[in-house]
Design an enzyme around this catalytic site. Structure first.
Site, PDB file in Angstrom:
ATOM      1  N   ASP A  87      47.953  43.089  39.293  1.00  0.00           N
ATOM      2  CA  ASP A  87      48.151  42.721  40.689  1.00  0.00           C
ATOM      3  C   ASP A  87      49.022  43.801  41.348  1.00  0.00           C
ATOM      4  O   ASP A  87      50.178  43.988  40.956  1.00  0.00           O
ATOM      5  CB  ASP A  87      48.853  41.351  40.737  1.00  0.00           C
TER       6      ASP A  87
ATOM      7  N   CYS B 244      43.808  49.666  44.088  1.00  0.00           N
ATOM      8  CA  CYS B 244      42.809  48.615  44.376  1.00  0.00           C
ATOM      9  C   CYS B 244      41.462  49.229  44.038  1.00  0.00           C
ATOM     10  O   CYS B 244      40.667  49.555  44.906  1.00  0.00           O
ATOM     11  CB  CYS B 244      42.834  48.243  45.859  1.00  0.00           C
TER      12      CYS B 244
ATOM     13  N   ASP C  88      43.100  51.062  48.726  1.00  0.00           N
ATOM     14  CA  ASP C  88      41.904  50.770  49.531  1.00  0.00           C
ATOM     15  C   ASP C  88      41.836  49.246  49.553  1.00  0.00           C
ATOM     16  O   ASP C  88      41.201  48.632  48.707  1.00  0.00           O
ATOM     17  CB  ASP C  88      40.702  51.402  48.812  1.00  0.00           C
TER      18      ASP C  88
ATOM     19  N   CYS D   7      37.853  49.280  54.835  1.00  0.00           N
ATOM     20  CA  CYS D   7      36.488  49.412  55.313  1.00  0.00           C
ATOM     21  C   CYS D   7      36.326  48.500  56.524  1.00  0.00           C
ATOM     22  O   CYS D   7      35.374  47.734  56.625  1.00  0.00           O
ATOM     23  CB  CYS D   7      35.507  49.053  54.212  1.00  0.00           C
TER      24      CYS D   7
ATOM     25  N   PRO E 111      35.104  48.287  42.987  1.00  0.00           N
ATOM     26  CA  PRO E 111      34.368  48.521  41.734  1.00  0.00           C
ATOM     27  C   PRO E 111      34.461  49.941  41.195  1.00  0.00           C
ATOM     28  O   PRO E 111      33.894  50.214  40.142  1.00  0.00           O
ATOM     29  CB  PRO E 111      32.928  48.185  42.121  1.00  0.00           C
ATOM     30  N   GLY E 112      35.124  50.866  41.910  1.00  0.00           N
ATOM     31  CA  GLY E 112      35.408  52.139  41.243  1.00  0.00           C
ATOM     32  C   GLY E 112      34.812  53.373  41.864  1.00  0.00           C
ATOM     33  O   GLY E 112      34.917  54.455  41.297  1.00  0.00           O
ATOM     34  N   GLY E 113      34.194  53.252  43.053  1.00  0.00           N
ATOM     35  CA  GLY E 113      33.600  54.437  43.691  1.00  0.00           C
ATOM     36  C   GLY E 113      34.643  55.531  43.913  1.00  0.00           C
ATOM     37  O   GLY E 113      34.471  56.674  43.466  1.00  0.00           O
ATOM     38  N   LYS E 114      35.726  55.158  44.584  1.00  0.00           N
ATOM     39  CA  LYS E 114      36.739  56.184  44.892  1.00  0.00           C
ATOM     40  C   LYS E 114      37.464  56.609  43.627  1.00  0.00           C
ATOM     41  O   LYS E 114      37.817  57.776  43.456  1.00  0.00           O
ATOM     42  CB  LYS E 114      37.721  55.656  45.938  1.00  0.00           C
TER      43      LYS E 114
HETATM   44  C1  LIG Z   1      37.979  47.396  49.226  1.00  0.00           C
HETATM   45  S1  LIG Z   1      37.963  47.021  47.561  1.00  0.00           S
HETATM   46  C2  LIG Z   1      38.275  48.576  46.815  1.00  0.00           C
HETATM   47  C3  LIG Z   1      37.064  49.451  46.712  1.00  0.00           C
HETATM   48  C4  LIG Z   1      37.274  50.617  45.770  1.00  0.00           C
HETATM   49  N1  LIG Z   1      38.395  51.435  46.169  1.00  0.00           N
HETATM   50  C5  LIG Z   1      36.051  51.499  45.654  1.00  0.00           C
HETATM   51  O1  LIG Z   1      35.971  52.547  46.301  1.00  0.00           O
HETATM   52  O2  LIG Z   1      35.151  51.133  44.890  1.00  0.00           O
HETATM   53  C6  LIG Z   1      39.467  46.176  47.321  1.00  0.00           C
HETATM   54  C7  LIG Z   1      39.719  45.792  45.896  1.00  0.00           C
HETATM   55  O3  LIG Z   1      41.056  45.296  45.799  1.00  0.00           O
HETATM   56  C8  LIG Z   1      41.073  44.273  44.854  1.00  0.00           C
HETATM   57  N2  LIG Z   1      42.319  43.473  45.039  1.00  0.00           N
HETATM   58  C9  LIG Z   1      42.511  42.369  45.787  1.00  0.00           C
HETATM   59  N3  LIG Z   1      43.787  41.955  45.701  1.00  0.00           N
HETATM   60  C10 LIG Z   1      44.417  42.833  44.884  1.00  0.00           C
HETATM   61  C11 LIG Z   1      45.735  42.924  44.392  1.00  0.00           C
HETATM   62  N4  LIG Z   1      46.678  42.038  44.753  1.00  0.00           N
HETATM   63  N5  LIG Z   1      46.037  43.927  43.554  1.00  0.00           N
HETATM   64  C12 LIG Z   1      45.107  44.821  43.183  1.00  0.00           C
HETATM   65  N6  LIG Z   1      43.821  44.784  43.616  1.00  0.00           N
HETATM   66  C13 LIG Z   1      43.491  43.797  44.456  1.00  0.00           C
HETATM   67  C14 LIG Z   1      39.803  43.511  45.099  1.00  0.00           C
HETATM   68  O4  LIG Z   1      39.449  42.747  43.979  1.00  0.00           O
HETATM   69  C15 LIG Z   1      38.833  44.668  45.390  1.00  0.00           C
HETATM   70  O5  LIG Z   1      38.197  45.053  44.211  1.00  0.00           O
END
Ligand SMILES: C[S@@+](CC[C@H](N)C(=O)[O-])C[C@H]1O[C@@H](n2cnc3c(N)ncnc32)[C@H](O)[C@@H]1O
Length: 478
Positions: A341, A290, A358, A411, A293-296
């Protein structure tokens, strides 16, 4: 009665209202948040840019406009209670633009050092410009009533005593919806002092924290570039640098080149803990399921590169996958970004040695960042994420090989989004999942105090200065 007394008083000559660009901008931002459900942190930067070009805004003006918008939104609950006691009709019957001007005025009166007379007159001038002279009189009358007491005086009047209704008291005093006070208190446990500190921390502007991506930049480089008076090393992460107020990350070469980035220290700790958990056997393929936007992902990518591992960063939303591309650009080791997905993944079972999920969540742990978020969220949102969170964790366990490690992060500190999800999946409730066991995550956040009883970890704004990130580490056993 003499002639003079009978003569009508000469009407005051009409004076055009004075346009104050700072208040006008703050009002425009509040209207966008109110009307279009915009996010303040997205609406403000372009407005400020335009004001810099058009109105000659200086740093000082931008700082005041930002404080007025963020402060007004954060303290909305408290100000609503106060305004409600100064008007003779329910707040829902007050026109939203009028309410925005009143809230902005209330914040200047009760939440800033702007002198009362200046706060009232600036608000009335604003009202004359954006609402017209008639409604400006109403604004004037209400703000004069508000100016009669300071914030503490008002809180004594509008908040119920703590002893009668602790949650409502905290909700009004610390400007959070009551259901969020309840949820945070349940998650935090303990008495009055802890929850008050947490709610107060939610009302502070978070520091801007940078990450020096390992192998690409160093904290020394960042500290030297920012200047030692304007930055401090991180509290917990060896890669973190904290910027003093007003620091501009975009001005740093390392940030522009993607060798460093903006990343909360809690988010850094989560990536670092996942990367540090011990593994037997190969450690070559990492997945961030997940990633947007890519921080982790950017931190994991840099760590993976140092160990000769490759990172696959996957994100469901294509536009967010593009942000991940940008965050990872220039990563020194092998990586790939895909839009997929995570609940119907394109990879084969057992493909990875380390996996991070995440997951999407209510974001109750990051209320300091999005001043309007607390008023938009609803209690049912938490339950709304339950199925997706469990599905993503189950798929993460399938994605990792036997013996590999999965990090489940949110979070949000809400127990329904944290431990309950992990326990359900580990116990096979709802749907079967590969066998897995808890790993104590605390040793992988060395030096970080008050991590609780484990095996999972909950960070807190008031205790750690981070967002309220949650991390569970589990190992696939079968
Ligand atoms: C909490 S954010 C992740 C933040 C990220 N790890 C970071 O540190 O920048 C959750 C992310 O999961 C994505 N997401 C939602 N449903 C998803 C799915 N079924 N499969 C993959 N990613 C999904 C969302 O679009 C979102 O970008």
């Amino acid at each position: 009665m003499n002639d003079q007394a009978r003569r009508p008083r000469p009407a005051k000559p009409y004076r055009r209202p004075k346009k104050d660009p700072v208040r006008m901008l703050a009002f425009e931002a509040l209207r966008a948040v109110d009307e279009r459900d915009a996010y303040a942190n997205l609406v403000l930067p372009p407005l400020l840019r335009k004001a810099r070009e058009k109105d000659g805004f200086e740093t000082r003006d931008a700082a005041l406009a930002t404080e007025l918008v963020y402060g007004t939104l954060r303290r909305q609950g408290t100000y609503d209670a106060i305004i409600a006691s100064c008007v003779d009709r329910p707040l829902r019957e007050v026109d939203p633009p009028v309410l925005d001007v009143l809230s902005l005025g209330a914040h200047q009166l009760l939440g800033t050092r702007i002198p009362s007379h200046a706060a009232v007159s600036a608000s009335v001038e604003l009202a004359r410009v954006v609402l017209g002279d008639g409604r400006a009189k109403f604004v004037n009358a209400v703000l004069r009533k508000i100016a009669a007491h300071d914030l503490d005086g008002w809180l004594e009047r509008v908040a119920p005593p703590y002893e009668d209704d602790p949650e409502e008291h905290l909700a009004v005093v610390h400007s959070h919806p009551r259901w969020i006070v309840t949820a945070l208190w349940d998650a935090l446990g303990g008495g009055r002092a802890g929850i008050e500190d947490l709610l107060e921390a939610d009302n502070e502007r978070p520091e801007v924290t940078l990450v020096a991506r390992p192998g690409r930049s160093t904290t020394e480089e960042l500290l030297a570039a920012v200047g030692e008076d304007s930055a401090l090393p991180g509290r917990w992460s060896p890669y973190a640098v904290r910027l003093a107020e007003g620091g501009e990350p975009g001005a740093l070469e390392a940030v522009r080149e993607g060798r460093a980035g903006v990343q909360d220290e809690g988010s850094q700790l989560v990536a670092l803990a996942l990367a540090s958990a011990p593994l037997e056997g190969p450690d070559e393929r990492w997945l961030d399921g997940c990633a947007g936007p890519g921080g982790k992902a950017a931190l994991l990518g840099a760590l993976a590169a140092q160990r000769g591992a490759a990172l696959l960063a996957s994100e469901k939303q294509p536009h967010r996958a593009r942000l991940v591309e940008r965050a990872l650009a220039g990563n020194p080791g092998p990586y790939q970004v895909i839009a997929a997905d995570g609940t119907r993944p394109p990879w084969r079972e057992g493909s990875f040695d380390r996996v991070l999920v995440d997951v999407p969540c209510s974001g109750l742990g990051a209320l300091r960042r999005r001043p309007e978020a607390r008023w938009r969220r609803r209690p049912e949102d938490v339950a709304g994420f339950a199925t997706l969170q469990r599905d993503l964790l189950r798929e993460a366990l399938r994605a990792v090989r036997v013996g590999g490690v999965v990090g489940y992060a949110t979070c949000s500190p809400h127990p329904a989004e944290t431990r309950a999800v992990v326990e359900d999946v580990l116990k096979g409730r709802g749907a079967p999942a590969p066998a897995a066991e808890w790993i104590d995550a605390r040793p992988f956040m060395q030096g970080v105090p008050v991590l609780g009883e484990g095996p999972d970890v909950q960070l807190w704004p008031h205790l750690h200065g981070t967002d309220a990130m949650y991390l569970a580490l589990v190992r696939r056993t079968g």
